[in-house]
Design a protein around this motif. Sequence first.
Motif, PDB file in Angstrom:
ATOM      1  N   VAL A  20      -7.606   8.529  -0.347  1.00  0.00           N
ATOM      2  CA  VAL A  20      -7.974   7.133  -0.099  1.00  0.00           C
ATOM      3  C   VAL A  20      -6.713   6.295   0.093  1.00  0.00           C
ATOM      4  O   VAL A  20      -6.651   5.419   0.963  1.00  0.00           O
ATOM      5  CB  VAL A  20      -8.819   6.572  -1.265  1.00  0.00           C
ATOM      6  CG1 VAL A  20      -9.088   5.082  -1.058  1.00  0.00           C
ATOM      7  CG2 VAL A  20     -10.135   7.322  -1.387  1.00  0.00           C
ATOM      8  N   GLY A  21      -5.677   6.593  -0.712  1.00  0.00           N
ATOM      9  CA  GLY A  21      -4.402   5.887  -0.574  1.00  0.00           C
ATOM     10  C   GLY A  21      -3.744   6.147   0.768  1.00  0.00           C
ATOM     11  O   GLY A  21      -3.133   5.244   1.357  1.00  0.00           O
ATOM     12  N   VAL A  22      -3.874   7.375   1.259  1.00  0.00           N
ATOM     13  CA  VAL A  22      -3.321   7.722   2.581  1.00  0.00           C
ATOM     14  C   VAL A  22      -4.035   6.931   3.678  1.00  0.00           C
ATOM     15  O   VAL A  22      -3.395   6.359   4.574  1.00  0.00           O
ATOM     16  CB  VAL A  22      -3.447   9.237   2.846  1.00  0.00           C
ATOM     17  CG1 VAL A  22      -3.059   9.561   4.279  1.00  0.00           C
ATOM     18  CG2 VAL A  22      -2.563  10.021   1.876  1.00  0.00           C
ATOM     19  N   VAL A  23      -5.372   6.896   3.599  1.00  0.00           N
ATOM     20  CA  VAL A  23      -6.159   6.119   4.566  1.00  0.00           C
ATOM     21  C   VAL A  23      -5.768   4.642   4.494  1.00  0.00           C
ATOM     22  O   VAL A  23      -5.626   3.957   5.517  1.00  0.00           O
ATOM     23  CB  VAL A  23      -7.669   6.301   4.289  1.00  0.00           C
ATOM     24  CG1 VAL A  23      -8.495   5.331   5.130  1.00  0.00           C
ATOM     25  CG2 VAL A  23      -8.088   7.730   4.587  1.00  0.00           C
ATOM     26  N   ASN A  24      -5.589   4.164   3.276  1.00  0.00           N
ATOM     27  CA  ASN A  24      -5.138   2.795   3.022  1.00  0.00           C
ATOM     28  C   ASN A  24      -3.878   2.476   3.817  1.00  0.00           C
ATOM     29  O   ASN A  24      -3.776   1.453   4.504  1.00  0.00           O
ATOM     30  CB  ASN A  24      -4.837   2.683   1.521  1.00  0.00           C
ATOM     31  CG  ASN A  24      -5.155   1.315   0.953  1.00  0.00           C
ATOM     32  OD1 ASN A  24      -5.744   0.486   1.623  1.00  0.00           O
ATOM     33  ND2 ASN A  24      -4.754   1.079  -0.268  1.00  0.00           N
ATOM     34  N   THR A  25      -2.913   3.374   3.736  1.00  0.00           N
ATOM     35  CA  THR A  25      -1.620   3.170   4.382  1.00  0.00           C
ATOM     36  C   THR A  25      -1.720   3.292   5.906  1.00  0.00           C
ATOM     37  O   THR A  25      -1.162   2.458   6.641  1.00  0.00           O
ATOM     38  CB  THR A  25      -0.600   4.205   3.855  1.00  0.00           C
ATOM     39  OG1 THR A  25      -0.541   4.112   2.428  1.00  0.00           O
ATOM     40  CG2 THR A  25       0.781   3.950   4.431  1.00  0.00           C
TER      41      THR A  25
ATOM     42  N   VAL B 110       0.832  -1.210   0.000  1.00  0.00           N
ATOM     43  CA  VAL B 110       0.000   0.000   0.000  1.00  0.00           C
ATOM     44  C   VAL B 110       0.864   1.257   0.000  1.00  0.00           C
ATOM     45  O   VAL B 110       0.463   2.298  -0.538  1.00  0.00           O
ATOM     46  CB  VAL B 110      -0.990   0.004   1.182  1.00  0.00           C
ATOM     47  CG1 VAL B 110      -1.945  -1.170   1.089  1.00  0.00           C
ATOM     48  CG2 VAL B 110      -0.279   0.003   2.518  1.00  0.00           C
ATOM     49  N   THR B 111       2.047   1.175   0.601  1.00  0.00           N
ATOM     50  CA  THR B 111       2.972   2.317   0.554  1.00  0.00           C
ATOM     51  C   THR B 111       3.415   2.562  -0.882  1.00  0.00           C
ATOM     52  O   THR B 111       3.510   3.710  -1.332  1.00  0.00           O
ATOM     53  CB  THR B 111       4.202   2.063   1.448  1.00  0.00           C
ATOM     54  OG1 THR B 111       3.767   1.821   2.784  1.00  0.00           O
ATOM     55  CG2 THR B 111       5.142   3.257   1.440  1.00  0.00           C
TER      56      THR B 111
END
Length: 513
Positions: free
Chosen positions: A333-338, A185-186
């Motif tokens: 969304v990617g930040v929340v993912n990480t 995810v990073t």
Amino acid sequence: CGPRAKMFAHCCPSPLLLGPTTAVNILNLHDFPFSLQVIEAHYGRVLGIAPIDRSAIDFTDTNGSMIFPDLEELDVGKSTLTLYWSLSVSIFAIGGMISSFTVGWVGDKLGRVKAMLAVNVLSIIGNLLMGLAKFGPSHILIIAGRAITGLYCGLSSGLVPMYVGEISPTALRGALGTLHQLAIVTGILLSQVLGLDFLLGNDDMWPLLLGLSGAAALLQFFLLLLCPESPRYLYIKLGKVEEAKKSLKRLRGDCDPTKEITEMEKEKQEAASEKKVSIRKLFSSSSYRQPVIVALMVQISQQFSGINAIFYYSTNIFVRAGVDQPVYATIGVGVVNTIFTIISVFLVERTGRRSLFIAGLIGMLASAVAMTVGLVLLGTFAWMSYVSMVAIFLFVIFFEVGPGPIPWFIVAELFSQGPRPAAIAIAGFCNWTCNFIIGMCFQYIADLCGPYVFTIFAVLLLGFILFAHFKVPETKGKSFEEISAAFRRKRRSAIKGHKAATELEDLRGSEEA
């Protein structure tokens, strides 16, 4: 080994060093916000096919009379571009499917660390081809590079969890296993940020972005030289007791290795009492049937949960909600993912794999229902777009809490040393196959079902919840031998129950006679 923090300090460097190239290479091209428009336009220039803008077509001749051009002929160019683009995307998953079957053989033949060192060559070659795409037939170079990178990822996504599972102490095996998903995810978040048009996501710099993970592969190659070989591989597979003890000392520090060596000896004796476990034996032997079914189902639940659909719809929903720059919302969304993958690293050893996995699936089910309601009523109530936005973030949060990271490492926990490589190979093949199916079929399903597409995922998630509740065991704090023994007990009790039922049936039959 002293305090828990000290154990983590000794054990975490190895899995963390495996992150860079796994993280970047695992991506699909649609993880880059710029990719479709920029690369497809470049394909068009290389192939001599201009993008079709129907609004700009002149439907009159020099005398002002109406003419009717063959729009079917005009669509040929667009179809060709779509074909090359689709192949560029899907060939990655095909490469992963093919190479995942060889994970067990490569891992046993070369050893865990040497295997990971060797497969980095595939990553470097694949990314070099993509990085040089502008200097040749770009469509061919990208497709070839994606295929080779897919081969690498199929191997890496099996070898990394296998190695991390084998080197981790029982108390931290889940947390360290989650680092694999954290690396992925990073990498996705990094690609989304670097893919912005003012950074590398433009017509001049996109080859550099596609080839960037080649540098990560080089970094990983040198960092892997610092990682000790798996003690379990050395002791159980090769019988090198002293080397296994030295490896344990490097991983654990000044710890007494007696307990782990004793555990390895039990696994070795169990493996010695069986013939070599092949992929065919895994499916044909009743001893492995239950853990194999669990291993395959957790992979299927990860890919068929609807997470890809969420990312597919997210940008459109952000546009409908009036977000000026939807690409930044997608990065959000990617930040929340990480962030929630990081949280999962700490939760997985506190709450356990099974409970976290089920909780994540239940949250995703509720989010899928909310998403369906939001999409269906979006035309009636404008504020429903905000319901859909919240559902997107909640879906991603619940995915990363459990169903995202857990399937990567739980397969290594379900099997002892003997069948583990073959089990990871078939689980990896299952994961990559499901990924390919979703990539190829989702667009057609979305067009057919429209806003009701998440109803399908809601039904699937309900099925996954029921399966996990009744079949997935808790592996937290248990050794590999204890987990295998639990499956054997369940199998024996099932056999006894079947025999008792059969005897009762025979008794009733004789009484009636």
